[in-house]
Each structure stands twice: as C-alpha cells, then as structure tokens.
Scaffold this active site. Structure first.
Site, PDB file in Angstrom:
ATOM      1  N   LYS A 242       0.937  -1.135   0.006  1.00 54.99           N
ATOM      2  CA  LYS A 242       0.099  -0.005  -0.016  1.00 54.99           C
ATOM      3  C   LYS A 242       0.916   1.289  -0.024  1.00 54.99           C
ATOM      4  O   LYS A 242       1.946   1.102   0.701  1.00 54.99           O
ATOM      5  CB  LYS A 242      -1.063  -0.150   1.096  1.00 54.99           C
ATOM      6  CG  LYS A 242      -2.023  -0.911   1.170  1.00 54.99           C
ATOM      7  CD  LYS A 242      -2.921  -1.037   2.323  1.00 54.99           C
ATOM      8  CE  LYS A 242      -3.904  -1.859   2.420  1.00 54.99           C
ATOM      9  NZ  LYS A 242      -4.994  -1.593   1.424  1.00 54.99           N
ATOM     10  N   ARG A 316     -10.329 -11.394   1.059  1.00 51.95           N
ATOM     11  CA  ARG A 316     -11.135 -12.533   0.185  1.00 51.95           C
ATOM     12  C   ARG A 316     -10.419 -13.884   0.108  1.00 51.95           C
ATOM     13  O   ARG A 316     -10.985 -14.973   0.342  1.00 51.95           O
ATOM     14  CB  ARG A 316     -11.460 -12.221  -1.050  1.00 51.95           C
ATOM     15  CG  ARG A 316     -10.180 -11.889  -1.940  1.00 51.95           C
ATOM     16  CD  ARG A 316     -10.555 -11.026  -3.205  1.00 51.95           C
ATOM     17  NE  ARG A 316     -10.602  -9.692  -2.969  1.00 51.95           N
ATOM     18  CZ  ARG A 316     -11.039  -8.589  -3.844  1.00 51.95           C
ATOM     19  NH1 ARG A 316     -11.248  -9.129  -5.187  1.00 51.95           N
ATOM     20  NH2 ARG A 316     -11.179  -7.269  -3.586  1.00 51.95           N
TER      21      ARG A 316
HETATM   22  N1  BES Z   1      -8.250  -3.799   3.652  1.00 51.95           N
HETATM   23  C1  BES Z   1      -8.391  -3.463   2.377  1.00 51.95           C
HETATM   24  C2  BES Z   1      -9.717  -2.733   2.339  1.00 51.95           C
HETATM   25  C3  BES Z   1     -10.063  -1.275   2.971  1.00 51.95           C
HETATM   26  C4  BES Z   1      -9.771  -0.356   2.385  1.00 51.95           C
HETATM   27  C5  BES Z   1     -10.600  -1.394   4.130  1.00 51.95           C
HETATM   28  C6  BES Z   1      -9.898   1.015   2.830  1.00 51.95           C
HETATM   29  C7  BES Z   1     -10.933  -0.080   4.732  1.00 51.95           C
HETATM   30  C8  BES Z   1     -10.376   1.023   4.306  1.00 51.95           C
HETATM   31  C9  BES Z   1      -8.475  -4.682   1.423  1.00 51.95           C
HETATM   32  O1  BES Z   1      -7.448  -5.492   1.898  1.00 51.95           O
HETATM   33  C10 BES Z   1      -7.661  -3.832   0.227  1.00 51.95           C
HETATM   34  O2  BES Z   1      -6.589  -3.755   0.346  1.00 51.95           O
HETATM   35  N2  BES Z   1      -8.630  -4.119  -0.810  1.00 51.95           N
HETATM   36  C11 BES Z   1      -8.077  -3.327  -2.264  1.00 51.95           C
HETATM   37  C12 BES Z   1      -8.619  -4.524  -3.159  1.00 51.95           C
HETATM   38  C13 BES Z   1      -8.017  -4.167  -4.433  1.00 51.95           C
HETATM   39  C14 BES Z   1      -6.472  -4.689  -4.482  1.00 51.95           C
HETATM   40  C15 BES Z   1      -8.702  -4.816  -5.489  1.00 51.95           C
HETATM   41  C16 BES Z   1      -8.838  -2.211  -2.176  1.00 51.95           C
HETATM   42  O3  BES Z   1      -9.885  -1.928  -1.758  1.00 51.95           O
HETATM   43  O4  BES Z   1      -8.109  -1.355  -2.908  1.00 51.95           O
HETATM   44 ZN    ZN Z   2      -5.651  -5.550   1.343  1.00 53.53          ZN
END
Ligand code: BES
Ligand code: ZN
Ligand code: ZN
Length: 466
Positions: A242, A316
């Site tokens: 991230k 997921r």
């Molecule tokens: N934990 C995150 C989702 C999230 C984002 C929760 C902001 C709370 C606040 C999840 O694991 C994630 O990183 N999802 C990605 C998915 C993408 C790579 C398809 C996202 O939402 O960007």
């Molecule tokens: Zn994630």
C-alpha cells in the site's frame, strides 16, 4: 459511568432535558438569550439551575442517541458526580446514547485522566421484567460494541493473531462458549492454501478461531447461524504494498473478525434461542522473503485455484478458506454471514458511514438492511450481476483474486466470495462489507473517532427477530 433505573425523580448535579423538534418548553427567554435553538449536537448547561438542555431535532431513535451522547460529552467536561433524566419511551436508545457516547480510547495516553465516576439516573414509569430486560440487554450490547472498539483501536504491535485468539478464549470462558483455536498445522493438513499464503511473511502465526454458542438447559435452538469474520490484524498490502497514506489505520482490517467476537460476547447475555458459530481468520499481511507473490496460484480448501494478481486483495483469500471450513464443519446451516473490511471501493461507493450488503438472496439482504436501520447502523444493498462475475476470470486458474475492471470493486469482491459458498448455502449467505463504518477518522454522531464496532448491533437485531 453507572446507569441506574428509577421510578422517581432523583436530585442530582444536573437534569438532562431533551428539547425535541426545536420546541423549547421552559426557561424560554433565558435559552433564547443564550442563542440556544435546539439543533442537533447543540447543548447548553445552566449550572445554577442544575439543568442541561440538549437539542434533539427529530424524534427518531438515532436523534435520541445523538442527543444523549451530546449530553454525556458535556457532563464529562464537568466534575459532576450524578445526572438525571426522565424517559417516557425508547429506553434502549437512551441507554445506547449514554453507553456508546461515553466511550473513549485512552490506552496509549501517558497521562490517564482520573475521571469522576458518574451515576446516571433514568426515570421510567415502572420497572417490570420487560423494562429490566430491555435495559440490561441494551447495556450488554453496548458493552460488546465498546469491547470491539477497544480491540480494533489497539495497535498491530499489541494485537496480532495469537492475541486475537487469546481474547476469543477469554470471551468463551466468560460466556460459557465452546472454543477451538486452530493453528497453521491444521491449515496445512486441511489444504487451506489460500489463507495460509496471506500470513506467510508475518512473524506472527495465523490462527483460525471457532467459537460456538448453544442455548442453555432445555431450550432448543430454533435456528443455526454461522458468522465468519476477516481478522487481518494488519494489512500492509503485502508485496503489492500500500502507498504510505493508505496503510495508516490498517490496524482496522480486523474489524470484521472483532465484530464476530463482539457478537459472540453478547448472545449468551441475551439468552437467545439459536445456535451460533463465530469463525475468525486471524492473519497479518506483511512483506518478506517468503511473502506470497502476485503470479502465485493458490489452492483453497474446496480445491478451487486462485491466481494472485494483487496481494492487497488478501481478505477474500482468508475468507475463502474460512467459509469453506465453516460449511465443511457445520451441517444444516440456516444463515451464514461474513463480515469484512473488504474493499476501499465500498467506501467510495456508499460513503464511510454505511455497510454494503451483498449476496444471492434479495429478501435476506433486505432483512439485514432493515435490522441495521432498526439498530442504529446504516446499510444498503449492492447488486451482483453476471457481467461483473466474468471479470474475475483467470487465464491459468479457476479465478483471479481481483477483477479485470476497476469499477464495481465491492461487488466483484463479494462475487469472488460466492465461489466459496456451496449450492446448498447460496441463499443463506450474506456478505457485509464494513470497510467504511468499521473505522472512521473523525467522530460521527455518538461514534468516536476511530473504531465504531460496526456489525455488532445490526446482527443482534437480526437475531432477536428470528
Ligand atoms: N483492507 C483493504 C480494504 C480497505 C480499504 C478497508 C480502505 C478499509 C479502508 C483490502 O484488503 C484491500 O486492500 N482491498 C483493495 C482491493 C484491490 C486490491 C482490488 C482495495 O480496496 O483497494
Ligand atoms: Zn488489502
Ligand atoms: Zn485488507
């Protein structure tokens, strides 16, 4: 803060008076001169008169909760030892306002304020069994919500999978629940390669938590419900790391798993006549020499293969195996709900205060939305469709862990999970994306900055109506 029910007026340091619909009924001139209008989150304290006037713009339950939370915050700025309020109806909304509005997370402050313990007296017309039950039930639910807030707010240094498991053990002891903690050996033996991969680069071993509640004595369970939670104690994104700004607050990625623990902590206090299983995948998503990689192909417990295209779509992967575990281990399920801070897309789509409700059963999804609204949580349905489903295709595996489109990310994540729901359970399953409300930077209504305890109240409300 101690809440007490009474049937008569008690002389305290201050009486809380809700001004409903902006209709000021007493001390009109004085309140007018102080420019008090009775708007939401507005209050004025008249210490000589021992009165605290609070705006309650509308008559709905959430307006009451917000007004009471506003009063609590004002009282907390004083050294008052007691307060009194007269309540005609909606007692539980008042309790919510007091208990949830009084929450603060001070664990990491070096100077702990010595708070004066406050006694709050709530006058009701009578105290019978029903009122007592409503009162104690609301207090129990709020205590669990506040426990979940504490868990989620706790740092990843202090709250990793083994600690999550220890908290589950404590909850089981206190509530007389069965508790199984399964470790990585179990995951290996049971081909749970999807969940295993996510936690591989962490110095903390992954844990699969399984709590079970069965009604006591001769009470027969009317329904069997399974709750599955995403318990990412930290989500750095893994090798698909991230960006710095997006990593902050990812301690909240355990919000779904913590909600499941919170629900399990409440059910026995409420003596609900249902069998409930709480399953949590507690994992930390990190980087390292043995981290799982984009391009890997993982095999989940049900034999399906997943091409990893992004290691940040890890929730997921954990849920896939936990859902398989739940359906292998538990027979004749009536409802299977999963809770996850799954996608940023859900937050973008519906805003940070609302839960996204998905699944194959429209009626059930609407039931969940209704329970949410009645409990004081916000929720809305998000629809699956055949076209988005196709975007999860992989050239080399059964599916990809991310969609080929950047649109509809909350829905495609939900549809990914659908691959791990058996035909028998398709209509019994609901996926709750709680990424928004689980953790909000700034305080909102009677919720503090940080964790809100999303998912607990809506589920208990759903269970009460079974
Ligand atoms: N934990 C995150 C989702 C999230 C984002 C929760 C902001 C709370 C606040 C999840 O694991 C994630 O990183 N999802 C990605 C998915 C993408 C790579 C398809 C996202 O939402 O960007
Ligand atoms: Zn994630
Ligand atoms: Zn995540």
């Amino acid at each position: 803060m101690n809440l007490n029910l009474t049937t008569k007026k008690i002389d305290t340091d201050c009486e809380i008076v809700l001004v409903k619909n902006k209709k000021i009924k007493e001390n009109k001139e004085l309140l007018k001169s102080l420019n008090f209008k009775g708007s939401e989150e507005e209050c004025v304290l008249l210490p000589e008169m021992k009165k605290l006037y609070v705006g309650c713009e509308n008559l709905d339950h959430d307006s009451i909760r917000i007004a009471i939370a506003t009063a609590v915050k004002k009282i907390n700025t004083t050294n008052f030892k007691s307060a009194y309020i007269k309540v005609k109806d909606n007692l539980s909304s008042y309790v919510d306002g007091f208990e949830l509005g009084n929450y603060s997370f001070t664990k990491y402050k070096s100077e702990q304020e010595d708070k004066v313990e406050k006694n709050i007296y709530i006058e009701v017309s009578k105290i019978d069994k029903e009122i007592q039950k409503e009162f104690e039930g609301s207090v129990a639910i709020c205590n669990s919500v506040n426990m979940v807030r504490d868990f989620v707010n706790t740092t990843p240094e202090d709250f990793y999978p083994a600690i999550m498991a220890q908290n589950a053990i404590n909850i089981a002891k206190e509530n007389d629940l069965e508790c199984k903690i399964l470790d990585e050996d179990y995951l290996v033996e049971n081909n749970m390669g999807s969940m295993l991969a996510v936690g591989r680069a962490s110095c903390h071993r992954s844990k699969l938590i399984h709590l079970t509640y069965k009604p006591k004595g001769k009470v027969k369970a009317k329904k069997k419900m399974v709750l599955v939670g995403k318990g990412l104690t930290y989500d750095s994104g893994g090798l698909s790391l991230k960006p710095a700004d997006y990593m902050v607050n990812m301690k909240s990625d355990k919000g779904g798993g913590c909600a499941v623990l919170g629900i399990m902590n409440t059910i026995s206090a409420l003596n609900l006549p249902i069998e409930v299983h709480g399953i949590v995948g507690a994992v930390e998503n990190m980087i390292g020499g043995d981290a799982y990689k984009p391009d890997d192909v993982l095999t989940a417990r049900n034999g399906k293969t997943i091409e990893v295209k992004n290691t940040d779509a890890e929730g997921r992967l954990v849920l896939a195996d936990c859902l398989c575990y739940a359906q292998d281990e538990i027979e004749d399920i009536d409802y299977i709900f999963d809770y996850a801070t799954l996608t940023g897309a859900c937050v973008v789509g519906v805003g940070q205060y609302t839960n996204g409700i998905m699944g194959n059963n429209s009626m059930l999804k609407h039931e969940v939305v209704k329970s949410a609204i009645n409990s004081g949580e916000l929720a809305t349905t998000l629809p699956f469709n055949r076209y988005l489903k196709k975007t999860l295709k992989s050239e080399i595996a059964d599916m990809s862990n991310i969609a080929s489109t950047r649109y509809g990310g909350a829905i495609t994540a939900g549809m990914f999970l659908d691959n791990f729901i058996t035909d028998e359970n398709k209509d019994k399953w609901v996926h709750l994306d709680i990424a928004g409300p689980a953790f909000v930077d700034a305080a909102w209504g009677y919720n503090p900055a940080g964790a809100s305890g999303a998912g607990v109240r809506l589920t208990i409300e759903f269970m009460k109506n079974l």
